[in-house]
Design a protein around this motif. Structure first.
Motif, PDB file in Angstrom:
ATOM      1  N   GLU A 170     -99.508  68.928 -31.700  1.00 40.34           N
ATOM      2  CA  GLU A 170    -101.136  69.088 -31.303  1.00 40.34           C
ATOM      3  C   GLU A 170    -101.551  70.008 -32.594  1.00 40.34           C
ATOM      4  O   GLU A 170    -102.669  70.073 -32.762  1.00 40.34           O
ATOM      5  N   ASP A 171    -100.566  70.729 -33.176  1.00 40.52           N
ATOM      6  CA  ASP A 171    -100.965  71.667 -34.457  1.00 40.52           C
ATOM      7  C   ASP A 171    -100.428  70.885 -35.953  1.00 40.52           C
ATOM      8  O   ASP A 171     -99.185  70.833 -35.848  1.00 40.52           O
ATOM      9  N   SER A 172    -101.240  70.993 -36.795  1.00 43.95           N
ATOM     10  CA  SER A 172    -100.779  69.937 -37.889  1.00 43.95           C
ATOM     11  C   SER A 172     -99.711  70.851 -38.573  1.00 43.95           C
ATOM     12  O   SER A 172     -98.761  70.374 -39.256  1.00 43.95           O
ATOM     13  N   ARG A 173    -100.134  72.302 -38.783  1.00 44.19           N
ATOM     14  CA  ARG A 173     -98.962  73.055 -39.407  1.00 44.19           C
ATOM     15  C   ARG A 173     -97.594  73.114 -38.682  1.00 44.19           C
ATOM     16  O   ARG A 173     -96.715  73.048 -39.290  1.00 44.19           O
ATOM     17  N   LYS A 174     -97.659  73.019 -37.233  1.00 44.69           N
ATOM     18  CA  LYS A 174     -96.387  73.106 -36.350  1.00 44.69           C
ATOM     19  C   LYS A 174     -95.882  71.772 -36.805  1.00 44.69           C
ATOM     20  O   LYS A 174     -94.492  71.758 -37.011  1.00 44.69           O
ATOM     21  N   ALA A 175     -96.564  70.770 -36.828  1.00 43.82           N
ATOM     22  CA  ALA A 175     -95.781  69.449 -37.100  1.00 43.82           C
ATOM     23  C   ALA A 175     -95.113  69.462 -38.521  1.00 43.82           C
ATOM     24  O   ALA A 175     -93.897  68.918 -38.537  1.00 43.82           O
ATOM     25  N   THR A 176     -95.824  70.056 -39.532  1.00 42.72           N
ATOM     26  CA  THR A 176     -95.162  70.071 -40.796  1.00 42.72           C
ATOM     27  C   THR A 176     -93.741  71.023 -41.083  1.00 42.72           C
ATOM     28  O   THR A 176     -92.801  70.378 -41.189  1.00 42.72           O
ATOM     29  N   ARG A 177     -93.940  71.940 -40.095  1.00 41.17           N
ATOM     30  CA  ARG A 177     -92.655  72.971 -40.024  1.00 41.17           C
ATOM     31  C   ARG A 177     -91.461  72.232 -39.160  1.00 41.17           C
ATOM     32  O   ARG A 177     -90.585  72.504 -39.755  1.00 41.17           O
ATOM     33  N   LEU A 178     -91.998  71.683 -38.300  1.00 44.28           N
ATOM     34  CA  LEU A 178     -90.997  71.033 -37.566  1.00 44.28           C
ATOM     35  C   LEU A 178     -90.146  70.017 -38.248  1.00 44.28           C
ATOM     36  O   LEU A 178     -88.890  69.969 -38.236  1.00 44.28           O
ATOM     37  N   ALA A 179     -90.798  69.138 -38.816  1.00 41.46           N
ATOM     38  CA  ALA A 179     -90.351  67.962 -39.564  1.00 41.46           C
ATOM     39  C   ALA A 179     -89.601  68.622 -40.801  1.00 41.46           C
ATOM     40  O   ALA A 179     -88.413  68.191 -40.908  1.00 41.46           O
ATOM     41  N   ASP A 180     -89.977  69.588 -41.614  1.00 42.60           N
ATOM     42  CA  ASP A 180     -88.960  70.091 -42.696  1.00 42.60           C
ATOM     43  C   ASP A 180     -87.931  70.979 -41.969  1.00 42.60           C
ATOM     44  O   ASP A 180     -86.848  70.658 -42.537  1.00 42.60           O
ATOM     45  N   ALA A 181     -88.167  71.699 -40.804  1.00 41.37           N
ATOM     46  CA  ALA A 181     -86.932  72.180 -40.192  1.00 41.37           C
ATOM     47  C   ALA A 181     -85.766  71.153 -39.991  1.00 41.37           C
ATOM     48  O   ALA A 181     -84.508  71.528 -39.876  1.00 41.37           O
ATOM     49  N   LEU A 182     -86.273  70.103 -39.075  1.00 43.17           N
ATOM     50  CA  LEU A 182     -85.464  69.217 -38.569  1.00 43.17           C
ATOM     51  C   LEU A 182     -84.502  68.377 -39.668  1.00 43.17           C
ATOM     52  O   LEU A 182     -83.305  68.493 -39.445  1.00 43.17           O
ATOM     53  N   VAL A 183     -85.163  68.015 -40.714  1.00 46.22           N
ATOM     54  CA  VAL A 183     -84.529  67.544 -42.114  1.00 46.22           C
ATOM     55  C   VAL A 183     -83.401  68.617 -42.504  1.00 46.22           C
ATOM     56  O   VAL A 183     -82.352  68.132 -42.902  1.00 46.22           O
ATOM     57  N   ALA A 184     -83.984  69.983 -42.685  1.00 44.89           N
ATOM     58  CA  ALA A 184     -83.028  70.785 -43.237  1.00 44.89           C
ATOM     59  C   ALA A 184     -81.777  70.939 -42.277  1.00 44.89           C
ATOM     60  O   ALA A 184     -80.542  71.200 -42.912  1.00 44.89           O
ATOM     61  N   MET A 185     -82.094  71.036 -41.133  1.00 46.13           N
ATOM     62  CA  MET A 185     -80.715  71.120 -40.379  1.00 46.13           C
ATOM     63  C   MET A 185     -79.901  69.882 -40.432  1.00 46.13           C
ATOM     64  O   MET A 185     -78.775  70.151 -40.264  1.00 46.13           O
ATOM     65  N   TYR A 186     -80.659  68.635 -40.619  1.00 44.87           N
ATOM     66  CA  TYR A 186     -79.654  67.604 -40.431  1.00 44.87           C
ATOM     67  C   TYR A 186     -78.845  67.485 -41.709  1.00 44.87           C
ATOM     68  O   TYR A 186     -77.689  67.246 -41.518  1.00 44.87           O
ATOM     69  N   ILE A 187     -79.407  68.081 -43.064  1.00 46.16           N
ATOM     70  CA  ILE A 187     -78.652  67.827 -44.170  1.00 46.16           C
ATOM     71  C   ILE A 187     -77.562  69.243 -43.905  1.00 46.16           C
ATOM     72  O   ILE A 187     -76.454  69.055 -44.473  1.00 46.16           O
ATOM     73  N   GLU A 188     -77.816  70.228 -43.433  1.00 48.11           N
ATOM     74  CA  GLU A 188     -77.120  71.229 -43.207  1.00 48.11           C
ATOM     75  C   GLU A 188     -75.890  70.988 -42.252  1.00 48.11           C
ATOM     76  O   GLU A 188     -74.879  71.295 -42.432  1.00 48.11           O
ATOM     77  N   ASN A 189     -76.337  70.150 -41.312  1.00 45.26           N
ATOM     78  CA  ASN A 189     -75.177  69.703 -40.324  1.00 45.26           C
ATOM     79  C   ASN A 189     -74.231  68.739 -40.997  1.00 45.26           C
ATOM     80  O   ASN A 189     -73.081  68.925 -40.790  1.00 45.26           O
ATOM     81  N   GLN A 190     -74.824  67.882 -42.079  1.00 47.03           N
ATOM     82  CA  GLN A 190     -73.847  67.288 -42.816  1.00 47.03           C
ATOM     83  C   GLN A 190     -72.779  67.868 -43.563  1.00 47.03           C
ATOM     84  O   GLN A 190     -71.652  67.570 -43.647  1.00 47.03           O
ATOM     85  N   LEU A 191     -73.250  68.913 -44.268  1.00 46.42           N
ATOM     86  CA  LEU A 191     -72.453  69.843 -45.100  1.00 46.42           C
ATOM     87  C   LEU A 191     -71.266  70.548 -44.187  1.00 46.42           C
ATOM     88  O   LEU A 191     -70.402  70.622 -44.446  1.00 46.42           O
ATOM     89  N   GLU A 192     -71.939  71.037 -42.736  1.00 45.73           N
ATOM     90  CA  GLU A 192     -71.082  71.754 -41.926  1.00 45.73           C
ATOM     91  C   GLU A 192     -70.026  70.773 -41.536  1.00 45.73           C
ATOM     92  O   GLU A 192     -68.694  71.092 -41.345  1.00 45.73           O
ATOM     93  N   VAL A 193     -70.382  69.501 -41.265  1.00 48.28           N
ATOM     94  CA  VAL A 193     -69.339  68.599 -40.686  1.00 48.28           C
ATOM     95  C   VAL A 193     -68.375  68.261 -41.653  1.00 48.28           C
ATOM     96  O   VAL A 193     -67.094  68.223 -41.650  1.00 48.28           O
ATOM     97  N   LYS A 194     -69.071  68.163 -42.908  1.00 51.07           N
ATOM     98  CA  LYS A 194     -67.858  68.075 -44.267  1.00 51.07           C
ATOM     99  C   LYS A 194     -66.717  69.242 -44.521  1.00 51.07           C
ATOM    100  O   LYS A 194     -65.668  68.912 -44.311  1.00 51.07           O
ATOM    101  N   PHE A 195     -67.553  70.292 -44.391  1.00 49.41           N
ATOM    102  CA  PHE A 195     -66.781  71.567 -44.417  1.00 49.41           C
ATOM    103  C   PHE A 195     -65.552  71.643 -43.219  1.00 49.41           C
ATOM    104  O   PHE A 195     -64.333  72.093 -43.528  1.00 49.41           O
ATOM    105  N   GLU A 196     -66.125  71.361 -42.194  1.00 48.76           N
ATOM    106  CA  GLU A 196     -65.107  71.614 -41.118  1.00 48.76           C
ATOM    107  C   GLU A 196     -64.003  70.456 -41.228  1.00 48.76           C
ATOM    108  O   GLU A 196     -63.010  70.547 -40.930  1.00 48.76           O
TER     109      GLU A 196
END
Length: 687
Positions: A170-196
């Motif tokens: 419902e909030d345009s800024r919240k939608a942008t923040r959540l989209a960027d945060a989700l993708v950042a966590m996804y990429i970070e999760n890939q690195l964590e999986v690789k390091f592990e």
């Protein structure tokens, strides 16, 4: 089979209903889109997967890049929408405290408040508690994850490794923040999986290398100890020994053959009893020369001494060969045992050597893998990268007002059409002459429209004042059809009946009588419905008696019959009686009455009661010349009509035809068959 033309006609007739329902649906859609629906904003991040070729160190089994097949792509889509990844986003962004995703933070709706109040009144309200249990917190977190999962969508661009990650809020800024945060966590999760994975691989490889090193040392020690414990024989020396063994075996076999031959010679010499046989067995030339003089004593003595010497020599040869075979066999056994032991020791030594070499190769391979893994830990790279970050949307993506209006309009159109078709399908009456003829098998001899007068007395006045109206013309058509039903013997006594009350048969009887009287005919109208007796409501004249008085002989017919000068007909009204009406009409006196009035009138019209209610009409039908069966337009059930006609046929009464009565001209036009043949009838009727 579906009649498409009939269905389209039905829809066209119900176009006003369809239009009204569609309009209401569009208005509801507009109200929802513009007043009720909450605006939603969508923010999108574009992500691309890296393929294998972009890895710095080629270690596919541990940390290799992703492939390009559809299963890998679909897997990454599910990873982006996985509950674990979304749960991390919920925790990092504290979405549990956000009313948009945690519905329990919103004020309860009116319905929820009403339910809570009812439960409170019934004593079912849960006890208040300030402590939130772990289960409640866990369920709340799961519901927030579900809400976030509904707000997140991931789409793979066809024939590519590109994903479009969209978050709706419902909030345009919240939608942008959540989209960027989700993708950042996804990429970070890939690195964590690789390091592990790298750490686990390095740990496992280290343990495995240590184990292999111990196994290698043990294998080498075992081979060395065995090599020092045996007489070392080279494969070349063993091959030479095997050649010597073969020669020894050949010599032994040859000696055994010679021994066998010597033994056979001894046996042959021992078995020879005559000089001739001894010569043949010994094959000695000197014995052969002495054989002719064997009769001489000196020769015989020398022959015997020579043969005994040959036998002794053969026995000595056998003994020598036996000793030689024994010696060779002993030597052969000892040599074979020595060669076999050397061969077994060589095989065992080679096996120990191969095991040690295999352990060495495996150790070196895992050692190289361990070094590669250690090197990979410093050059890890994610399998995805961001192509474009989220942009704050300016215009809401939902609700799509035009689409909602269109959807509601289509739904309204479908609902209206379904309602019209359902209404048509549930109709159990007749609306046109064709369907009536098809259902009954009788010809439709008339179609009378709905008459304007509301009161019964106004019907006859209407026909008198409007002789050229559509109703008057319809009655003339009915009259013509009835009179021409039998040209040689025009019907004189005419019966009018129906299946159930309220179908207008009395009005039809009066209208037909009035029309016949207008031709200068003498017409008698008999009220055959002795139970209801509504005929008097159409006339101002009051009768002094009725049919019962005539049939019982209390009064003469001429005293009872009433002449109405306005209509120009005579009327024989019904009369109340305690006797059964069916018995009265079945009496001889009623038949005599009809025979009597046949002599006085040109036409006698009998208004009978409904055939489905009482049997009177079927009895009266035995005395008439023509029968008219009235069916009310868009009212009389089809089953009633079929059963009523079947009742007439059960007493061998064949009606002249059916009449479609009380037709709504506007309604008839909606069904494509307006009275007077639609537009073709205009100009012929005054009203």
């Amino acid at each position: 089979m579906i009649d498409l033309r009939a269905m389209l006609q039905t829809l066209w007739r119900g176009r006003l209903i369809i239009f009204a329902i569609t309009t209401v649906a569009v208005l509801l859609g507009g109200y929802y889109a513009y007043a009720v629906a909450t605006p939603l904003y969508r923010s999108e991040v574009v992500v691309m997967l890296n393929n294998r070729d972009q890895q710095v160190v080629n270690l596919d089994s541990v940390v290799g890049g992703l492939g390009r097949d559809s299963s890998v792509v679909n897997t990454e889509v599910e990873v982006l929408r996985s509950r674990d990844l979304l749960g991390k986003l919920v925790d990092s962004q504290d979405l549990i405290s956000d009313p948009e995703f945690n519905g329990s933070l919103n004020p309860p709706s009116a319905i929820a408040q009403a339910k809570a109040k009812v439960k409170s009144l019934l004593g079912m309200a849960p006890p208040a508690s300030d402590v939130v249990s772990d289960d409640a917190a866990r369920l709340t977190r799961q519901s927030v994850i579900d809400a976030l999962r509904r707000a997140v969508s991931v789409r793979n661009v066809p024939d590519s490794l590109v994903f479009q990650v969209t978050v709706e809020s419902e909030d345009s800024r919240k939608a942008t923040r959540l989209a960027d945060a989700l993708v950042a966590m996804y990429i970070e999760n890939q690195l964590e999986v690789k390091f592990e994975a790298t750490e686990q691989a390095a740990s496992w490889l280290s343990e495995r290398v240590s184990e292999l090193q111990i196994e290698l040392e043990a294998a080498e020690t075992r081979a060395q100890e065995f090599s020092t414990s045996i007489d070392l024989v080279s494969p070349e020396g063993l091959e030479a020994a095997e050649r010597q063994l073969k020669d020894l075996r050949d010599r032994t076999a040859d000696t055994e053959i010679r021994l066998q031959a010597a033994q056979e010679r001894v046996a042959a010499l021992a078995g020879a009893q005559t000089p001739q046989a001894q010569v043949e067995a010994s094959n000695d030339a000197r014995l052969r020369t002495m054989l002719p003089d064997i009769g001489q004593a000196e020769v015989a003595t020398r022959f015997g001494l020579r043969f005994d010497g040959l036998v002794q020599q053969a026995e000595q040869e056998v003994a020598r060969l036996e000793n030689q075979v024994r010696v060779l066999s002993t030597s052969l056994g000892e040599f074979e045992a020595r060669v076999q032991k050397q061969n077994s020791d060589l095989i065992t030594l080679q096996q120990f050597t191969r095991e040690a070499e295999a352990s060495r190769l495996l150790y070196e391979h895992f050692l190289a893998r361990l070094k590669e893994t250690s090197a990979q830990q410093g050059v890890q790279q994610a399998d995805s990268r961001v192509l474009s970050h989220a942009v704050i949307p300016v215009v809401p993506s939902e609700p799509r007002k035009s689409r909602i209006l269109m959807m509601y309009g289509v739904l309204g159109l479908m609902a209206g059409a379904a309602l019209v078709l359902l209404r048509e399908g549930m109709s159990d009456s007749f609306r046109d002459a064709q369907s009536l003829e098809a259902a009954t098998g009788y010809a439709v001899i008339g179609e009378i429209p709905r008459l304007p007068p509301r009161k019964r007395k106004g019907v006859l006045t209407y026909f008198s004042e409007n002789p050229t109206s559509a109703g008057a013309e319809a009655v003339r058509n009915l009259r013509t059809s009835v009179l021409l039903s039998n040209i040689d013997n025009p019907p004189q006594v005419i019966m009018v009946s129906s299946s159930i009350p309220g179908e207008g048969k009395t009005t039809v009887s009066l209208s037909l009588a009035q029309n016949l009287a207008g031709m200068g005919r003498r017409v008698l109208l008999i009220e055959g419905d002795l139970r209801r007796r509504v005929m008097s409501t159409y006339f101002d004249t009051k009768a002094q008696g009725g049919m019962i008085s005539v049939l019982t002989g209390k009064q003469a017919f001429s005293e009872i019959v009433v002449h109405d000068p306005t209509v120009g007909i005579d009327v024989l009204f019904g009369e109340a009686t305690k006797a059964n009406a069916a018995d009265i009409f079945a009496s001889e006196r009623f038949a005599e009455l009809l025979a009597e009035v046949r002599q006085k009138y040109d036409h006698i019209i009998i208004d009978t009661p409904p055939v489905m209610v009482v049997p009177d009409a079927r009895i009266i039908a035995q005395h008439v010349d023509a029968g008219i069966f009235v069916v009310r337009w868009d009212s009389t059930p089809r089953k009633m009509v079929s059963e009523a006609l079947a009742m007439f046929e059960s007493v061998n009464v064949q009606l002249n035809g059916v009449l479609l009565n009380n037709i709504d001209q506007r309604g008839m036009k909606r069904y494509g068959n307006g009275y007077g043949y639609g537009a073709y009838g205009r100009g012929y009727y005054t009203s």
